[in-house]
Design a protein around this motif. Structure first.
Motif, PDB file in Angstrom:
ATOM      1  N   CYS A 343       0.873  -1.172   0.000  1.00 32.83           N
ATOM      2  CA  CYS A 343       0.000   0.000   0.000  1.00 32.83           C
ATOM      3  C   CYS A 343       0.912   1.225   0.000  1.00 32.83           C
ATOM      4  CB  CYS A 343      -0.846   0.036   1.270  1.00 32.83           C
ATOM      5  SG  CYS A 343      -1.883  -1.409   1.455  1.00 32.83           S
ATOM      6  N   MET A 344       0.477   2.249  -0.714  1.00 30.08           N
ATOM      7  CA  MET A 344       1.329   3.434  -0.807  1.00 30.08           C
ATOM      8  C   MET A 344       1.561   4.036   0.587  1.00 30.08           C
ATOM      9  SD  MET A 344       2.614   4.539  -3.618  1.00 30.08           S
ATOM     10  CE  MET A 344       4.191   5.235  -3.277  1.00 30.08           C
ATOM     11  N   GLU A 345       0.551   4.019   1.405  1.00 30.62           N
ATOM     12  CA  GLU A 345       0.698   4.467   2.789  1.00 30.62           C
ATOM     13  C   GLU A 345       1.127   3.260   3.623  1.00 30.62           C
ATOM     14  OE1 GLU A 345      -2.961   5.174   4.860  1.00 30.62           O
ATOM     15  OE2 GLU A 345      -2.016   6.225   6.519  1.00 30.62           O
TER      16      GLU A 345
ATOM     17  N   PRO B  96      -7.628  10.977  -8.208  1.00 28.93           N
ATOM     18  CA  PRO B  96      -7.244  10.096  -7.098  1.00 28.93           C
ATOM     19  C   PRO B  96      -8.087   8.833  -6.939  1.00 28.93           C
ATOM     20  CG  PRO B  96      -7.453  12.371  -6.347  1.00 28.93           C
ATOM     21  CD  PRO B  96      -8.035  12.307  -7.725  1.00 28.93           C
ATOM     22  N   GLN B  97      -7.414   7.794  -6.512  1.00 38.01           N
ATOM     23  CA  GLN B  97      -8.136   6.635  -5.979  1.00 38.01           C
ATOM     24  C   GLN B  97      -7.970   6.704  -4.461  1.00 38.01           C
ATOM     25  OE1 GLN B  97      -7.639   2.866  -8.123  1.00 38.01           O
ATOM     26  NE2 GLN B  97      -7.328   4.016  -9.990  1.00 38.01           N
ATOM     27  N   CYS B  98      -6.923   6.083  -3.904  1.00 40.82           N
ATOM     28  CA  CYS B  98      -6.730   6.288  -2.461  1.00 40.82           C
ATOM     29  C   CYS B  98      -6.222   7.696  -2.198  1.00 40.82           C
ATOM     30  CB  CYS B  98      -5.788   5.245  -1.878  1.00 40.82           C
ATOM     31  SG  CYS B  98      -4.032   5.598  -2.067  1.00 40.82           S
ATOM     32  N   GLY B  99      -5.542   8.281  -3.168  1.00 41.15           N
ATOM     33  CA  GLY B  99      -5.101   9.664  -3.068  1.00 41.15           C
ATOM     34  C   GLY B  99      -3.749   9.886  -2.413  1.00 41.15           C
ATOM     35  N   TYR B 100      -3.200   8.857  -1.824  1.00 37.61           N
ATOM     36  CA  TYR B 100      -2.000   9.036  -0.996  1.00 37.61           C
ATOM     37  C   TYR B 100      -0.809   9.562  -1.788  1.00 37.61           C
ATOM     38  CZ  TYR B 100       1.308   7.987   2.791  1.00 37.61           C
ATOM     39  OH  TYR B 100       2.247   8.080   3.786  1.00 37.61           O
ATOM     40  N   CYS B 101      -0.665   9.128  -3.028  1.00 37.87           N
ATOM     41  CA  CYS B 101       0.513   9.535  -3.812  1.00 37.87           C
ATOM     42  C   CYS B 101       0.330  10.886  -4.478  1.00 37.87           C
ATOM     43  CB  CYS B 101       0.774   8.509  -4.912  1.00 37.87           C
ATOM     44  SG  CYS B 101      -0.471   8.580  -6.229  1.00 37.87           S
ATOM     45  N   ILE B 132       5.477   6.813  -8.058  1.00 36.81           N
ATOM     46  CA  ILE B 132       4.687   5.579  -8.083  1.00 36.81           C
ATOM     47  C   ILE B 132       3.263   5.886  -7.632  1.00 36.81           C
ATOM     48  CG2 ILE B 132       4.366   3.315  -6.972  1.00 36.81           C
ATOM     49  CD1 ILE B 132       7.410   3.093  -6.775  1.00 36.81           C
ATOM     50  N   CYS B 133       2.305   5.293  -8.309  1.00 39.87           N
ATOM     51  CA  CYS B 133       0.925   5.291  -7.811  1.00 39.87           C
ATOM     52  C   CYS B 133       0.538   3.831  -7.676  1.00 39.87           C
ATOM     53  CB  CYS B 133      -0.026   6.010  -8.769  1.00 39.87           C
ATOM     54  SG  CYS B 133      -1.754   5.888  -8.242  1.00 39.87           S
ATOM     55  N   ARG B 134       0.441   3.369  -6.444  1.00 44.26           N
ATOM     56  CA  ARG B 134       0.148   1.951  -6.225  1.00 44.26           C
ATOM     57  C   ARG B 134      -1.270   1.603  -6.675  1.00 44.26           C
ATOM     58  NH1 ARG B 134      -1.254  -2.314  -6.192  1.00 44.26           N
ATOM     59  NH2 ARG B 134      -0.883  -4.056  -4.784  1.00 44.26           N
ATOM     60  N   CYS B 135      -2.164   2.590  -6.644  1.00 38.07           N
ATOM     61  CA  CYS B 135      -3.524   2.352  -7.135  1.00 38.07           C
ATOM     62  C   CYS B 135      -3.548   2.361  -8.658  1.00 38.07           C
ATOM     63  CB  CYS B 135      -4.488   3.408  -6.622  1.00 38.07           C
ATOM     64  SG  CYS B 135      -4.615   3.456  -4.835  1.00 38.07           S
ATOM     65  N   ALA B 136      -2.434   2.766  -9.250  1.00 33.51           N
ATOM     66  CA  ALA B 136      -2.292   2.786 -10.702  1.00 33.51           C
ATOM     67  C   ALA B 136      -3.306   3.704 -11.381  1.00 33.51           C
ATOM     68  CB  ALA B 136      -2.346   1.376 -11.286  1.00 33.51           C
TER      69      ALA B 136
HETATM   70  S1  FES Z   1      -4.020   7.093  -5.718  1.00 36.39           S
HETATM   71 FE1  FES Z   1      -3.454   5.515  -4.350  1.00 36.39          FE
HETATM   72  S2  FES Z   1      -1.317   5.479  -4.603  1.00 36.39           S
HETATM   73 FE2  FES Z   1      -1.924   6.859  -6.105  1.00 36.39          FE
END
Ligand code: FES
Ligand code: FES
Lengths: 717, 153
Positions: A343-345, B96-101, B132-136
């Motif tokens: 997970c990115m976080e 964004p998906q999770c938005g973290y990146c 990197i965007c893990r959610c792609a």
């Molecule tokens: S939106 Fe989740 S890591 Fe990029």
């Protein structure tokens, strides 16, 4: 046409209203508890447990509607799409809707699972019913005020209108509505009347994300909180003997060093100091058994596949006989590595354990289960444990496991201080709950050009495919069909990883069909269509996929992708799969550059029932596919003496933007309730790419990651 | 412990931290600016991207002692009301998906577009390949950079 819903349970028992101090009404409702990772996707909406799911709708006296989202956001867009269902049936304009997360320490927000692909599917009826019930309450209140019958009234964008044309805004009747009984009879809209469902609605948290507001567990802080960095055993199977923290304690800003189990936590005033402190720890480790290696796992799993010890999950006809009588038998083995979630976080959690209560805050998908486990660990009354969920920087299955929250609770309890455990990337990748390494052996018996037998064997680390997976395609299409599984118990922790099991099974089977088609000299699309033909009209209730819907996505994908009709130098591969109640077909376009395959485009056709929020849905689909392509191409993770060989992104390769195909998504128009989206587009992607690589370079891939095995095959010639 | 004066988003701040503390953690833990994210700590993921005198830099590798007198810009400094053209583009495309990146993605995009007002697709992909965007959410990032570039030119 409206659809009449006769209540199967008393609405009054799950919807309660109250008049808010300062005006407006609050509707509290219980819905259901979404599925746990280990449970099977439910077969029937009526089988859901309606006791454990809580959310609220507030209708202010100015007509503004606030929906306290029943699900925290993990990246699947449910925080946007689930409230859309309520707003649709409540019949308000989306512009007048605010979506909020549950407030601090509300127990009502602690009892859910932030679901995977199934949330929307499960919420579809109950969330709409809740919206419709609220709407009916407001209508009844207005009708009373006017002295007319409720059946003479209708609603439009937050306004109640009677047959004389009189109007009352929702906000104008909330006071009365609160005093009325909860209506037992409601009507749901016909999908043709939808005004919000089916529209592109942007992510409700977009402004906070793009301005860098505090949202994630990683961002959470409290006064007096200490940051904890944890040293864990460096390899699976190792245990702590002793440690020396002299130089740690000399670092200014380090507040405490806490040993718990085989782990040691360094507590400090900030994250960096905690991480530095952890690096300065000197620990000695031991192991009482032989440590595990990927090479050994490979041998063990192959031995399992070639052995006789299996659990049979489905058996139709007589596979043995079919193989004995076959003209031809084809048998292939497919192999996948472990995979970390990444997970990115990175994992993190806050805990404040005091004599009175235990407060936990952070990114978690299973708050209820985690609260229970923490209560048990600390010997506390479960009622004294609260879990607050933050937004999550990705999940992919990893945040179903509360291991990190338990760590935080234990450290806080020993240190007697509020603590946030923060994983470094190295911690995150080496203290994983990985996708298990899996191997499949698939054999088919062919007689007179027909597939007469199909035998799928799975050998996996720790656990096997579950639920209805053995009944997925091609179950039902081949007379003699058998699915057998075996597993090996390892010290390495494994668990759910986006689209568990099917994420690799689909690659194996959809690659196998291509090879099978070559062998019996049938077009690979035709082979699939012929098989589906045989499933039509099946009376087998375990078969959940619809041959018609799968056939349809295949045909549309052939059409939309320009199948076999591409420019020179573009090679295509096909794949179609059903999982998480969704039917998907994908076509990969691959070119060859510098002798290596490059995936340029994936055409994807999805039948996921009604598309609630096309804008969000497409994001999920694109993400799932690129994730599938990325891990199939590059994802590699191995162990030497129990120790992960990759710990950060310098050696562990995740797909990057310059390696990314463009995804073209097509939805099948549908009136059927929505099904999963976050997971089902991932499984078919690997095989679509592998089949395209076969078309381009003539190399048939049986192992992931492709990049490694293409190189290996080329070296061998 | 040494004291540092930092200029972040046009404002001066004083922090007392070890000289080897990466700017990332100074921002997050000491200045309460949590928009800049931690992803890898080794310069590989781009989640921690900020601007140092206008150029995109990985704040996880940047010791606080090295940024004296330099102009630091973080995601919070793009605009508070999401009005920066890159933020607008991210919103329009609903990236964004999770938005973290995404803070890191946007900071990389801002610095890139400043240098290349009219980028083609390959240039966009190359410029953004450090994030990197893990959610792609890559297709949308690519699109949003294009949209932002057209807004900024
Ligand atoms: S939106 Fe989740 S890591 Fe990029
Ligand atoms: S956290 Fe700085 S590049 Fe990953």
């Amino acid at each position: 046409m409206k659809k009449n819903i006769s209540p199967s349970f008393s609405r009054r028992s799950f919807i309660k209203t109250s008049a808010l101090v300062g005006g407006g009404m609050l509707i509290g409702f219980n819905l259901f508890q979404a599925c746990k990772p280990e449970t099977v996707p439910p077969v029937d909406i009526s089988q859901l447990n309606f006791n454990d799911f809580n959310a609220f709708i507030k209708i202010a006296d100015n007509g503004m509607v606030t929906i306290f989202s029943p699900n925290p956001e993990i990246g699947q867009g449910v925080k946007t799409s689930m409230p859309m269902l309520i707003a649709e049936e409540l019949d308000v304009s989306w512009n007048n809707v605010i979506v909020a997360q549950g407030a601090l320490d509300t127990k009502n927000f602690t009892r859910q699972v932030a679901g995977g692909s199934q949330s929307l599917r499960q919420g579809w009826e109950p969330l709409r019913q809740t919206g419709a019930t609220a709407r009916q309450m407001l209508i009844n209140a207005a009708a009373n005020k006017w002295g007319v019958s409720a059946s003479e009234c209708k609603t439009e964008n937050g306004v109640i209108i009677n047959s004389n044309g009189d109007k009352l805004g929702y906000g104008e009747v909330v006071k009365e509505a609160v005093t009325l009984p909860i209506p037992e009879k409601i009507v749901l809209k016909n999908p043709k009347e939808f005004k919000i469902i089916g529209k592109d609605i942007p992510n409700v948290d977009i402004d906070k994300i793009i301005t860098g507001k505090s949202l994630y567990g990683m961002d959470y802080k409290e006064e007096m909180m200490l940051y904890a960095s944890v040293l864990r055993p460096p390899a699976f199977g190792k245990k702590l003997i002793d440690f020396d923290d002299t130089s740690v304690k000399a670092i200014s800003g380090v507040k405490d060093v806490v040993k718990f189990g085989d782990k040691i936590a360094v507590l400090a005033k900030d994250t960096w100091t905690a991480m530095k402190g952890k690096k300065a720890l000197k620990a000695n480790w031991t192991s009482d058994s032989k440590l595990e290696n990927t090479e050994d796992h490979d041998k063990i799993l192959i031995n399992l596949l070639n052995g006789q010890e299996f659990n049979t999950l489905r058996a139709d006809g007589d596979v043995k006989k079919a193989f004995a009588e076959a003209d031809q038998v084809i048998e292939r083995i497919y192999e996948s590595p472990f995979l970390p979630h990444n997970c990115m976080e990175p994992m993190n959690f806050f805990a404040d354990v005091t004599a009175e209560k235990v407060r936990l805050v952070g990114p978690i998908q299973t708050p209820a289960g985690t609260a229970r486990r923490v209560a048990q660990l600390l010997g506390r009354d479960p009622d004294s444990v609260s879990v607050e969920m933050t937004r999550m920087g990705g999940g992919f299955g990893r945040r179903l496991y509360g291991d990190f929250a338990l760590e935080a609770a234990e450290i806080s309890s020993i240190a007697k201080a509020p603590v946030k455990v923060v994983y470094s990337r190295e911690d995150d990748m080496s203290a994983g709950i990985y996708r298990p390494a899996i191997k499949y052996k698939i054999s088919a018996a062919i007689k007179e050009g027909e597939i007469t037998g199909y035998h799928l064997k799975e050998a996996s680390i720790n656990s096997n495919m579950y639920g209805l997976i053995p009944n997925f395609f091609p179950a039902g299409a081949i007379k003699n069909y058998q699915v057998d599984v075996a597993s090996y118990q390892s010290e390495i922790t494994t668990g759910a990883w986006r689209a568990p099991y099917t994420n690799f099974l689909s690659f194996a089977e959809q690659s196998f069909f291509d090879e099978l088609a070559e062998l019996i000299e049938v077009d690979c699309i035709q082979l699939r269509l012929d098989l589906l033909q045989k499933v039509k009209g099946t009376t087998d209730e375990k078969i959940q996929y619809s041959p018609e819907r799968l056939e349809n996505v295949i045909k549309v994908a052939v059409d939309k992708s320009g199948w076999k009709n591409t420019k020179e130098g573009v090679y295509q591969g096909f794949s179609a799969y059903y999982c998480h109640n969704t039917h998907v077909a994908e076509v990969a376009d691959v070119i060859v550059e510098d002798d290596m395959p490059v995936v340029k485009k994936i055409t994807c056709v999805v039948d996921c029932g009604i598309v609630v929020n096309p804008l969000g849905a497409k994001n999920q689909i694109e993400g799932g596919i690129i994730d599938g392509v990325g891990h199939a191409m590059y994802g590699d993770f191995s162990f030497t003496d129990g120790e992960p060989q990759d710990k950060n992104f310098d050696t562990y390769r995740l797909i990057r933007i310059n390696e990314t195909p463009i995804v073209e998504t097509h939805f099948i128009e549908s009136n059927i309730a929505p099904t999963g989206l976050g997971e089902p587009t991932l499984p078919p992607a690997g095989a679509a790419v592998a089949n395209a690589i076969k078309a381009s370079k003539g190399i048939r891939l049986y192992k992931q990651p492709f990049i490694k095995h293409i190189k290996a095959k080329e070296l061998l010639g | 412990m040494p004291v540092y004066n930092l200029k972040v988003n046009g404002q001066s701040h004083t922090v007392e931290v070890d000289q080897d503390t990466p700017l990332l953690w100074v921002l997050r833990d000491h200045l309460d600016m949590v928009g800049t994210k931690f992803g890898c700590g080794i310069g590989q993921c781009g989640a921690c991207t900020i601007h140092l005198d206008g150029s995109a830099t990985r704040s996880c590798l940047l010791q606080v002692s090295m940024v004296k007198n330099m102009e630091i810009t973080t995601i919070e400094g793009l605009s508070e009301d999401a009005s920066h053209p890159v933020q607008q583009a991210w919103k329009e495309v609903d990236v964004p998906q999770c938005g973290y990146c995404q803070a890191g993605q946007m900071m990389s995009a801002v610095a890139f577009i400043k240098q290349n007002k009219n980028p083609n697709k390959i240039e966009i992909r190359n410029a953004m390949s450090g994030n990197i965007c893990r959610c792609a959410a890559y297709n949308r990032i690519e699109k949003a950079v294009e949209v932002a570039a057209s807004k900024m030119s």
